[in-house]
Design a protein around this motif. Structure first.
Motif, PDB file in Angstrom:
ATOM      1  N   MET A   1      61.510  41.894  15.411  1.00  0.00           N
ATOM      2  CA  MET A   1      60.548  43.120  14.970  1.00  0.00           C
ATOM      3  C   MET A   1      59.673  42.560  16.717  1.00  0.00           C
ATOM      4  SD  MET A   1      57.671  42.884  12.417  1.00  0.00           S
ATOM      5  CE  MET A   1      57.035  41.242  12.534  1.00  0.00           C
ATOM      6  N   LEU A   2      59.567  43.760  17.041  1.00  0.00           N
ATOM      7  CA  LEU A   2      58.583  43.802  18.317  1.00  0.00           C
ATOM      8  C   LEU A   2      57.029  44.026  17.978  1.00  0.00           C
ATOM      9  CD1 LEU A   2      60.698  45.267  21.106  1.00  0.00           C
ATOM     10  CD2 LEU A   2      60.372  43.136  20.755  1.00  0.00           C
ATOM     11  N   LEU A   3      56.296  43.275  18.329  1.00  0.00           N
ATOM     12  CA  LEU A   3      54.681  43.387  18.069  1.00  0.00           C
ATOM     13  C   LEU A   3      54.240  44.262  19.335  1.00  0.00           C
ATOM     14  CD1 LEU A   3      53.805  39.922  16.780  1.00  0.00           C
ATOM     15  CD2 LEU A   3      54.199  42.087  15.319  1.00  0.00           C
ATOM     16  N   LYS A   4      53.288  44.974  18.814  1.00  0.00           N
ATOM     17  CA  LYS A   4      52.617  45.917  19.984  1.00  0.00           C
ATOM     18  C   LYS A   4      51.052  46.011  19.879  1.00  0.00           C
ATOM     19  CE  LYS A   4      54.042  50.402  18.316  1.00  0.00           C
ATOM     20  NZ  LYS A   4      54.506  50.035  17.280  1.00  0.00           N
ATOM     21  N   THR A   5      50.235  46.080  20.751  1.00  0.00           N
ATOM     22  CA  THR A   5      48.733  46.435  20.806  1.00  0.00           C
ATOM     23  C   THR A   5      48.739  47.459  19.778  1.00  0.00           C
ATOM     24  OG1 THR A   5      48.476  45.514  23.015  1.00  0.00           O
ATOM     25  CG2 THR A   5      46.597  46.812  21.845  1.00  0.00           C
ATOM     26  N   GLY A   6      47.519  46.947  18.787  1.00  0.00           N
ATOM     27  CA  GLY A   6      47.013  47.901  17.757  1.00  0.00           C
ATOM     28  C   GLY A   6      47.973  47.686  16.305  1.00  0.00           C
ATOM     29  N   TRP A   8      48.884  46.315  12.860  1.00  0.00           N
ATOM     30  CA  TRP A   8      47.982  45.416  11.910  1.00  0.00           C
ATOM     31  C   TRP A   8      48.766  44.362  11.459  1.00  0.00           C
ATOM     32  CZ3 TRP A   8      43.042  45.628  10.050  1.00  0.00           C
ATOM     33  CH2 TRP A   8      42.067  46.869  10.687  1.00  0.00           C
ATOM     34  N   VAL A   9      48.368  43.109  11.563  1.00  0.00           N
ATOM     35  CA  VAL A   9      49.243  42.176  11.128  1.00  0.00           C
ATOM     36  C   VAL A   9      48.443  41.234  10.129  1.00  0.00           C
ATOM     37  CG1 VAL A   9      50.459  41.952  13.303  1.00  0.00           C
ATOM     38  CG2 VAL A   9      48.351  40.622  12.946  1.00  0.00           C
ATOM     39  N   LYS A  10      49.260  40.378   9.488  1.00  0.00           N
ATOM     40  CA  LYS A  10      48.647  39.129   8.767  1.00  0.00           C
ATOM     41  C   LYS A  10      49.274  37.909   9.211  1.00  0.00           C
ATOM     42  CE  LYS A  10      51.952  39.668   4.770  1.00  0.00           C
ATOM     43  NZ  LYS A  10      52.059  39.317   3.289  1.00  0.00           N
ATOM     44  N   GLY A  11      48.675  36.683   8.936  1.00  0.00           N
ATOM     45  CA  GLY A  11      49.378  35.543   9.411  1.00  0.00           C
ATOM     46  C   GLY A  11      48.520  34.357   9.078  1.00  0.00           C
ATOM     47  N   THR A  12      48.718  33.167   9.535  1.00  0.00           N
ATOM     48  CA  THR A  12      48.522  31.921   9.235  1.00  0.00           C
ATOM     49  C   THR A  12      48.129  31.205  10.506  1.00  0.00           C
ATOM     50  OG1 THR A  12      49.702  31.780   7.232  1.00  0.00           O
ATOM     51  CG2 THR A  12      48.645  29.675   8.063  1.00  0.00           C
ATOM     52  N   LEU A  13      46.574  30.836  10.656  1.00  0.00           N
ATOM     53  CA  LEU A  13      46.187  29.982  12.149  1.00  0.00           C
ATOM     54  C   LEU A  13      46.924  28.476  11.910  1.00  0.00           C
ATOM     55  CD1 LEU A  13      42.631  31.322  12.162  1.00  0.00           C
ATOM     56  CD2 LEU A  13      44.863  31.956  13.500  1.00  0.00           C
ATOM     57  N   ILE A  23      46.358  43.551  16.474  1.00  0.00           N
ATOM     58  CA  ILE A  23      46.580  42.981  17.678  1.00  0.00           C
ATOM     59  C   ILE A  23      45.840  43.736  18.890  1.00  0.00           C
ATOM     60  CG2 ILE A  23      48.366  42.625  19.538  1.00  0.00           C
ATOM     61  CD1 ILE A  23      50.373  42.405  17.230  1.00  0.00           C
ATOM     62  N   GLU A  24      44.790  42.699  19.514  1.00  0.00           N
ATOM     63  CA  GLU A  24      44.019  43.224  20.499  1.00  0.00           C
ATOM     64  C   GLU A  24      44.843  43.298  21.983  1.00  0.00           C
ATOM     65  OE1 GLU A  24      40.576  44.783  22.061  1.00  0.00           O
ATOM     66  OE2 GLU A  24      40.638  44.180  19.812  1.00  0.00           O
ATOM     67  N   SER A  25      45.731  42.306  21.989  1.00  0.00           N
ATOM     68  CA  SER A  25      46.456  42.214  23.352  1.00  0.00           C
ATOM     69  C   SER A  25      47.495  41.307  23.038  1.00  0.00           C
ATOM     70  CB  SER A  25      45.653  41.711  24.317  1.00  0.00           C
ATOM     71  OG  SER A  25      45.017  40.514  24.179  1.00  0.00           O
ATOM     72  N   LEU A  26      48.390  41.598  24.117  1.00  0.00           N
ATOM     73  CA  LEU A  26      49.887  40.441  24.035  1.00  0.00           C
ATOM     74  C   LEU A  26      49.564  39.452  25.314  1.00  0.00           C
ATOM     75  CD1 LEU A  26      52.317  43.182  22.871  1.00  0.00           C
ATOM     76  CD2 LEU A  26      51.620  41.238  21.496  1.00  0.00           C
ATOM     77  N   ASP A  27      49.298  38.305  25.114  1.00  0.00           N
ATOM     78  CA  ASP A  27      48.868  37.703  26.205  1.00  0.00           C
ATOM     79  C   ASP A  27      50.179  36.823  26.656  1.00  0.00           C
ATOM     80  OD1 ASP A  27      46.318  38.107  26.158  1.00  0.00           O
ATOM     81  OD2 ASP A  27      45.745  36.540  25.081  1.00  0.00           O
ATOM     82  N   ASN A  28      49.998  35.897  27.134  1.00  0.00           N
ATOM     83  CA  ASN A  28      51.452  35.172  27.616  1.00  0.00           C
ATOM     84  C   ASN A  28      52.557  35.322  26.485  1.00  0.00           C
ATOM     85  OD1 ASN A  28      49.972  33.902  29.659  1.00  0.00           O
ATOM     86  ND2 ASN A  28      49.428  32.333  28.294  1.00  0.00           N
ATOM     87  N   ARG A  55      53.755  33.356  14.037  1.00  0.00           N
ATOM     88  CA  ARG A  55      53.043  33.035  12.820  1.00  0.00           C
ATOM     89  C   ARG A  55      52.368  34.308  12.422  1.00  0.00           C
ATOM     90  NH1 ARG A  55      52.193  27.738  12.261  1.00  0.00           N
ATOM     91  NH2 ARG A  55      50.599  28.087  10.929  1.00  0.00           N
ATOM     92  N   VAL A  56      52.694  35.502  12.824  1.00  0.00           N
ATOM     93  CA  VAL A  56      52.339  36.877  12.301  1.00  0.00           C
ATOM     94  C   VAL A  56      53.299  37.785  11.894  1.00  0.00           C
ATOM     95  CG1 VAL A  56      50.028  36.646  13.700  1.00  0.00           C
ATOM     96  CG2 VAL A  56      51.948  37.994  14.521  1.00  0.00           C
ATOM     97  N   LYS A  57      53.030  38.517  10.825  1.00  0.00           N
ATOM     98  CA  LYS A  57      53.824  39.369  10.400  1.00  0.00           C
ATOM     99  C   LYS A  57      53.098  40.797  10.495  1.00  0.00           C
ATOM    100  CE  LYS A  57      56.579  40.788   6.174  1.00  0.00           C
ATOM    101  NZ  LYS A  57      56.904  40.546   5.129  1.00  0.00           N
ATOM    102  N   ARG A  58      53.977  41.796  10.855  1.00  0.00           N
ATOM    103  CA  ARG A  58      53.337  43.043  11.082  1.00  0.00           C
ATOM    104  C   ARG A  58      53.070  43.799   9.882  1.00  0.00           C
ATOM    105  NH1 ARG A  58      56.100  47.538  14.874  1.00  0.00           N
ATOM    106  NH2 ARG A  58      57.869  46.223  14.079  1.00  0.00           N
ATOM    107  N   LEU A  59      52.101  44.414   9.313  1.00  0.00           N
ATOM    108  CA  LEU A  59      51.814  45.106   8.128  1.00  0.00           C
ATOM    109  C   LEU A  59      52.539  46.245   8.229  1.00  0.00           C
ATOM    110  CD1 LEU A  59      48.350  44.083   7.383  1.00  0.00           C
ATOM    111  CD2 LEU A  59      50.340  43.078   6.257  1.00  0.00           C
TER     112      LEU A  59
END
Length: 103
Positions: A1-6, A8-13, A23-28, A55-59
């Motif tokens: 599953m590819l994540l992209k800016t914008g 909505w996700v849920k996750g655990t820190l 997602i605000e941005s995809l860094d490294n 650690r995140v899952k797209r909603l």
């Protein structure tokens, strides 16, 4: 599953806090920066956190079907400063109101 800016996700820190946001941005590679909209740690709501993408899952995208849902999402768009989404939702709400008034 590819994540992209914008997305909505849920996750655990790392410390176990649950978060929900977008997602605000995809860094490294493998790192996402998430703007936290809700969390069990109230101190991080509204802040940006960096976390591992694993650690995140797209909603899932949901279809809005009633006026109350749109009004809630308009409030969310305002609180997150998403002008484009606010305009889109306001247009949907206006269309619904016009249909009701034509009846």
């Amino acid at each position: 599953m590819l994540l992209k800016t914008g997305d909505w996700v849920k996750g655990t820190l790392r410390e176990g806090e649950l978060i929900m946001g977008y997602i605000e941005s995809l860094d490294n590679p493998g790192i996402v920066k998430v703007t936290v909209v809700t969390s069990d740690n109230h101190d991080i709501i509204g802040k940006k956190v960096s976390m591992l993408g694993e650690r995140v899952k797209r909603l899932p995208v949901s279809n809005v079907s009633n006026k109350a849902q749109i009004q809630f999402l308009i409030d969310l768009a305002l609180s997150t400063g998403d002008e484009e989404w606010f305009i889109e939702l306001s247009s949907k709400l206006n269309s619904m109101n016009e249909l009701v008034n034509q009846s």
